[in-house]
Motif scaffolding. Structure first.
Motif, short mmCIF file in Angstrom:
data_model
loop_
_atom_site.label_atom_id
_atom_site.label_comp_id
_atom_site.label_asym_id
_atom_site.label_seq_id
_atom_site.Cartn_x
_atom_site.Cartn_y
_atom_site.Cartn_z
N PHE A 52 0.83 -1.20 0.00
CA PHE A 52 0.00 0.00 0.00
C PHE A 52 0.88 1.26 0.00
CE2 PHE A 52 -2.75 3.27 1.72
CZ PHE A 52 -3.90 3.07 0.94
N ALA A 53 1.95 1.22 0.79
CA ALA A 53 2.86 2.37 0.87
C ALA A 53 3.53 2.61 -0.49
CB ALA A 53 3.91 2.14 1.95
N VAL A 54 3.94 1.53 -1.16
CA VAL A 54 4.57 1.67 -2.48
C VAL A 54 3.60 2.29 -3.48
CG1 VAL A 54 5.41 0.34 -4.48
CG2 VAL A 54 6.24 -0.21 -2.17
N VAL A 55 2.36 1.81 -3.46
CA VAL A 55 1.36 2.32 -4.40
C VAL A 55 1.09 3.80 -4.13
CG1 VAL A 55 -1.03 2.10 -5.20
CG2 VAL A 55 0.32 0.05 -4.72
N THR A 56 0.98 4.15 -2.86
CA THR A 56 0.72 5.54 -2.50
C THR A 56 1.82 6.45 -3.03
OG1 THR A 56 -0.31 4.77 -0.46
CG2 THR A 56 0.23 7.10 -0.57
N GLU A 57 3.05 5.97 -2.91
CA GLU A 57 4.20 6.75 -3.39
C GLU A 57 4.14 6.92 -4.91
OE1 GLU A 57 8.04 5.05 -2.28
OE2 GLU A 57 8.78 5.99 -4.13
N ILE A 58 3.86 5.82 -5.62
CA ILE A 58 3.82 5.85 -7.08
C ILE A 58 2.70 6.76 -7.58
CG2 ILE A 58 3.21 4.42 -9.08
CD1 ILE A 58 4.92 2.19 -7.81
N VAL A 59 1.56 6.67 -6.92
CA VAL A 59 0.41 7.45 -7.33
C VAL A 59 0.66 8.95 -7.11
CG1 VAL A 59 -2.00 7.93 -6.65
CG2 VAL A 59 -1.28 5.60 -7.15
N GLY A 60 1.55 9.26 -6.17
CA GLY A 60 1.91 10.64 -5.91
C GLY A 60 2.79 11.25 -7.01
N ASP A 61 3.38 10.40 -7.85
CA ASP A 61 4.26 10.91 -8.91
C ASP A 61 3.47 11.69 -9.96
OD1 ASP A 61 6.38 9.78 -7.69
OD2 ASP A 61 6.64 8.11 -9.10
N ALA A 62 4.16 12.66 -10.56
CA ALA A 62 3.52 13.56 -11.51
C ALA A 62 2.94 12.80 -12.71
CB ALA A 62 4.52 14.59 -12.00
N ASP A 63 3.59 11.70 -13.09
CA ASP A 63 3.18 10.95 -14.28
C ASP A 63 1.88 10.16 -14.12
OD1 ASP A 63 4.87 11.62 -16.23
OD2 ASP A 63 6.17 9.85 -16.09
N PHE A 64 1.46 9.96 -12.88
CA PHE A 64 0.31 9.10 -12.67
C PHE A 64 -0.98 9.74 -13.17
CE2 PHE A 64 -3.30 7.51 -10.26
CZ PHE A 64 -3.19 6.15 -10.51
N VAL A 65 -1.75 8.98 -13.95
CA VAL A 65 -3.02 9.47 -14.47
C VAL A 65 -4.16 8.62 -13.92
CG1 VAL A 65 -4.40 9.71 -16.58
CG2 VAL A 65 -1.98 10.31 -16.61
N ARG A 66 -5.14 9.24 -13.32
CA ARG A 66 -6.31 8.48 -12.82
C ARG A 66 -6.95 7.73 -13.98
NH1 ARG A 66 -8.35 9.83 -7.64
NH2 ARG A 66 -10.36 8.91 -8.17
N GLY A 67 -7.27 6.47 -13.74
CA GLY A 67 -7.89 5.66 -14.79
C GLY A 67 -6.87 5.03 -15.72
N GLY A 68 -5.60 5.40 -15.58
CA GLY A 68 -4.57 4.86 -16.46
C GLY A 68 -3.95 3.56 -15.96
N LEU A 69 -4.34 3.17 -14.74
CA LEU A 69 -3.74 1.98 -14.14
C LEU A 69 -4.83 1.02 -13.66
CD1 LEU A 69 -1.19 0.48 -13.03
CD2 LEU A 69 -1.42 1.86 -10.95
N VAL A 70 -4.60 -0.26 -13.93
CA VAL A 70 -5.53 -1.31 -13.52
C VAL A 70 -4.74 -2.32 -12.68
CG1 VAL A 70 -7.12 -3.12 -14.33
CG2 VAL A 70 -6.78 -1.05 -15.72
N PHE A 71 -5.33 -2.80 -11.60
CA PHE A 71 -4.74 -3.92 -10.87
C PHE A 71 -5.54 -5.18 -11.19
CE2 PHE A 71 -2.83 -1.43 -7.01
CZ PHE A 71 -1.78 -1.01 -7.82
N GLU A 72 -4.85 -6.22 -11.66
CA GLU A 72 -5.51 -7.51 -11.86
C GLU A 72 -5.26 -8.38 -10.63
OE1 GLU A 72 -4.84 -9.49 -15.58
OE2 GLU A 72 -5.31 -7.70 -16.76
N VAL A 73 -6.34 -8.77 -9.98
CA VAL A 73 -6.23 -9.61 -8.78
C VAL A 73 -6.99 -10.90 -9.03
CG1 VAL A 73 -6.07 -7.59 -7.28
CG2 VAL A 73 -8.29 -8.63 -7.66
N THR A 74 -6.68 -11.94 -8.27
CA THR A 74 -7.41 -13.20 -8.46
C THR A 74 -8.32 -13.45 -7.27
OG1 THR A 74 -5.68 -14.50 -7.42
CG2 THR A 74 -5.53 -14.22 -9.80
#
Ligand code: C2E
Ligand code: MG
Ligand code: MG
Ligand code: MG
Length: 279
Positions: free
Chosen positions: A127-149
């Motif tokens: 969760f901490a890693v994701v929070t950090e990545i999402v904080g980056d300037a390049d992150f676009v809402r809707g541009g990332l999908v998580f595939e879970v099983t």
């Protein structure tokens, strides 16, 4: 230590050799994650209504110096067993976001999906890693999908629901991968915060030929639509299968017919030709 194990080694030689191999493979994997020599390839998801590639799935590869090219099945379970799945997934996630930023810069608004191990879904470190990545300037809402099983959901049901809700509120879409192979109850599926359902290829591949599979695929699509989810059919390899899926209202397909997993540059080329075809 080698000496003291020699007797044991004689009687259980193969077990011991396997442990040795596993230990050295693990060390090499650590190195590959550190120096960025793992590769990430991308497989398109085609939208059947617009006939456009709307998303891609990131799939990890390892070009091992001695063993040659390895698929994820050869090292993901190892990474999971030895607590290396977080660094590996962080690597894939960063690379996937970087590559998708390149596609966007070329005018292609295509999201990227990353496979998230069941072990990570409700982990605080992840969760901490994701929070950090999402904080980056390049992150676009809707541009990332998580595939879970479905198994993610099962190891820690409440934790999984909480985590997935939090990811969604960050603008990450959630996809249920390999649907039909697990044992989700319908009520649990309804509780999960999902955007997309991927029907496993074992049900998809013969759906146009076998009445039993056809019923399962058709009713899964209907159910998913009533829950407000988009449906992706996995493993589409031929035209008759694609035509059948189109006829029963499937939203997207993925499989060798549309495109095999390919390096970012090759995927970019496919995006360009798919745009000119659609125009
Ligand atoms: P998955 O997420 O269900 O990915 C689909 C797999 O099916 C991929 O194999 C893909 O190459 C293959 N495939 C796609 N289209 C077709 C088709 O038309 N026919 C056939 N026969 N196969 C097709 P791959 O790349 O070997 O990945 C296997 C699994 O490894 C993935 O299953 C996923 O669960 C896991 N995986 C891959 N990358 C990662 C990663 O970065 N992290 C984690 N945790 N798991 C990963
Ligand atoms: Mg997947
Ligand atoms: Mg899948
Ligand atoms: Mg599958």
């Amino acid at each position: 230590a080698r000496e003291s194990h020699s007797g044991w080694r004689v009687h259980h030689g193969s077990d011991n050799a396997q442990i040795d191999r596993e230990v050295s493979l693990l060390g090499e994997l650590d190195e590959a994650v550190r120096d960025g020599s793992l590769e990430v390839v991308y497989q398109p998801k085609l939208d059947l209504k617009t006939n456009r590639i709307v998303s891609t799935e990131a799939l990890v590869r390892w070009r091992h110096p001695v063993l040659g090219p390895l698929g994820p099945d050869a090292f993901i379970p190892l990474a999971e067993r030895h607590d290396r799945i977080l660094p590996l997934t962080s690597f894939v996630l960063r690379r996937a976001l970087r590559d998708s930023a390149d596609w966007r810069a070329q005018g292609h608004s295509v999201s990227v999906a990353v496979n998230i191990s069941s072990l990570l879904v409700s982990s605080a470190e992840f969760f901490a890693v994701v929070t950090e990545i999402v904080g980056d300037a390049d992150f676009v809402r809707g541009g990332l999908v998580f595939e879970v099983t479905e198994s993610a959901a099962f190891t820690d049901p409440d934790g999984a629901v909480r985590a997935l809700k939090a990811f969604r509120s960050m603008g990450i879409a959630i996809s249920m991968d390999d649907y039909g192979t697990g044992q989700s109850t319908l009520s649990y599926l309804q509780q999960l915060p999902l955007d997309e359902l991927k029907i496993d290829r074992r049900f998809v591949q013969h759906a146009h030929l076998q009445a039993g599979d056809a019923v399962l695929v058709r009713s899964t699509i209907d159910m998913a639509h009533q829950l407000g989810l988009k449906v992706v059919a996995e493993g589409v390899e031929d035209r008759p299968c694609l035509d059948f899926l189109t006829s029963i209202g499937c939203d997207m397909v993925q499989g060798y017919l549309v495109g095999k997993p390919a390096a970012s540059a090759a995927l970019m080329k496919q995006l360009k030709t798919s745009v000119s075809k659609a125009a």
